[in-house]
Write a protein that holds these residues in place. Structure first.
Motif, PDB file in Angstrom:
ATOM      1  N   ALA A  29     -37.623  16.343-126.975  1.00 30.08           N
ATOM      2  CA  ALA A  29     -37.006  15.078-127.402  1.00 30.08           C
ATOM      3  C   ALA A  29     -35.707  14.804-126.646  1.00 30.08           C
ATOM      4  O   ALA A  29     -35.404  13.651-126.330  1.00 30.08           O
ATOM      5  N   ILE A  30     -34.948  15.867-126.358  1.00 35.45           N
ATOM      6  CA  ILE A  30     -33.666  15.668-125.653  1.00 35.45           C
ATOM      7  C   ILE A  30     -33.651  16.362-124.288  1.00 35.45           C
ATOM      8  O   ILE A  30     -32.600  16.502-123.671  1.00 35.45           O
ATOM      9  N   HIS A  31     -34.823  16.805-123.820  1.00 35.03           N
ATOM     10  CA  HIS A  31     -34.964  17.409-122.491  1.00 35.03           C
ATOM     11  C   HIS A  31     -34.061  18.624-122.309  1.00 35.03           C
ATOM     12  O   HIS A  31     -33.297  18.704-121.349  1.00 35.03           O
ATOM     13  N   HIS A  32     -34.154  19.558-123.248  1.00 34.83           N
ATOM     14  CA  HIS A  32     -33.376  20.794-123.175  1.00 34.83           C
ATOM     15  C   HIS A  32     -34.299  22.002-123.340  1.00 34.83           C
ATOM     16  O   HIS A  32     -35.156  22.008-124.226  1.00 34.83           O
ATOM     17  N   PHE A  33     -34.084  23.009-122.505  1.00 35.91           N
ATOM     18  CA  PHE A  33     -34.568  24.349-122.810  1.00 35.91           C
ATOM     19  C   PHE A  33     -33.418  24.999-123.555  1.00 35.91           C
ATOM     20  O   PHE A  33     -32.291  25.019-123.055  1.00 35.91           O
ATOM     21  N   GLU A  34     -33.675  25.536-124.746  1.00 37.91           N
ATOM     22  CA  GLU A  34     -32.591  26.042-125.589  1.00 37.91           C
ATOM     23  C   GLU A  34     -32.801  27.506-125.955  1.00 37.91           C
ATOM     24  O   GLU A  34     -33.930  27.944-126.183  1.00 37.91           O
ATOM     25  N   LEU A  35     -31.699  28.226-126.035  1.00 39.72           N
ATOM     26  CA  LEU A  35     -31.687  29.609-126.494  1.00 39.72           C
ATOM     27  C   LEU A  35     -30.550  29.714-127.501  1.00 39.72           C
ATOM     28  O   LEU A  35     -29.401  29.402-127.179  1.00 39.72           O
ATOM     29  N   THR A  36     -30.883  30.108-128.737  1.00 38.02           N
ATOM     30  CA  THR A  36     -29.884  30.195-129.791  1.00 38.02           C
ATOM     31  C   THR A  36     -29.597  31.658-130.097  1.00 38.02           C
ATOM     32  O   THR A  36     -30.499  32.409-130.475  1.00 38.02           O
ATOM     33  N   ILE A  63     -25.643  29.968-132.264  1.00 39.68           N
ATOM     34  CA  ILE A  63     -25.014  29.074-131.283  1.00 39.68           C
ATOM     35  C   ILE A  63     -26.001  28.824-130.150  1.00 39.68           C
ATOM     36  O   ILE A  63     -26.531  29.763-129.548  1.00 39.68           O
ATOM     37  N   SER A  64     -26.241  27.547-129.854  1.00 38.18           N
ATOM     38  CA  SER A  64     -27.233  27.188-128.838  1.00 38.18           C
ATOM     39  C   SER A  64     -26.616  27.000-127.463  1.00 38.18           C
ATOM     40  O   SER A  64     -25.562  26.390-127.313  1.00 38.18           O
ATOM     41  N   SER A  65     -27.330  27.529-126.474  1.00 41.04           N
ATOM     42  CA  SER A  65     -27.064  27.271-125.063  1.00 41.04           C
ATOM     43  C   SER A  65     -28.275  26.510-124.551  1.00 41.04           C
ATOM     44  O   SER A  65     -29.358  26.592-125.131  1.00 41.04           O
ATOM     45  N   PHE A  66     -28.116  25.769-123.448  1.00 39.29           N
ATOM     46  CA  PHE A  66     -29.246  24.959-123.005  1.00 39.29           C
ATOM     47  C   PHE A  66     -29.228  24.703-121.503  1.00 39.29           C
ATOM     48  O   PHE A  66     -28.196  24.830-120.848  1.00 39.29           O
ATOM     49  N   ILE A  67     -30.419  24.365-121.005  1.00 38.84           N
ATOM     50  CA  ILE A  67     -30.579  23.804-119.668  1.00 38.84           C
ATOM     51  C   ILE A  67     -31.051  22.374-119.873  1.00 38.84           C
ATOM     52  O   ILE A  67     -32.074  22.140-120.526  1.00 38.84           O
ATOM     53  N   ASP A  68     -30.309  21.428-119.328  1.00 41.30           N
ATOM     54  CA  ASP A  68     -30.691  20.019-119.364  1.00 41.30           C
ATOM     55  C   ASP A  68     -31.671  19.789-118.216  1.00 41.30           C
ATOM     56  O   ASP A  68     -31.419  20.230-117.099  1.00 41.30           O
ATOM     57  N   TYR A  69     -32.790  19.123-118.497  1.00 43.63           N
ATOM     58  CA  TYR A  69     -33.788  18.893-117.451  1.00 43.63           C
ATOM     59  C   TYR A  69     -34.418  17.518-117.571  1.00 43.63           C
ATOM     60  O   TYR A  69     -34.299  16.849-118.601  1.00 43.63           O
TER      61      TYR A  69
END
Length: 97
Positions: A13-20, A24-30
């Motif tokens: 939905a927001i074009h993120h690969f996420e790791l929590t 706390i979430s980190s992400f790659i925007d793609y």
């Protein structure tokens, strides 16, 4: 890899690969165009930096792309640096004719 038990989330939905990690979430925007993933930006919150989270996130994203027959264009400086350290993943680079 330190975070192998934490699943990667593809938040389409927001074009993120996420790791929590620890809530706390980190992400790659793609951006996805056909079967090519343009990796735009990797972000790890300041309080989580230096723990190997970005590297784990990138590796999990690469595994995901490999499993889904996707190619990538690494626009993110962090991912470009990661590829220099891990050249085995350059096989995922998109080649444009």
């Amino acid at each position: 890899m330190k975070y192998e038990d934490i699943p990667l989330v593809n938040n389409e939905a927001i074009h993120h690969f996420e790791l929590t990690v620890d809530g706390i979430s980190s992400f790659i925007d793609y951006k996805l165009r056909g079967d090519v993933v343009y990796l735009i930006h990797t972000e790890v919150p300041e309080e989580m930096e230096g723990q190997g989270i970005a590297a784990a996130l990138v590796e999990k994203a690469f595994v995901y792309m490999e499993q889904h027959n996707l190619k990538m264009v690494p626009l993110c400086a962090y991912i470009q640096t990661y590829l220099k350290r891990h050249p085995e993943w350059t096989k995922l680079r998109a080649v444009f004719e």
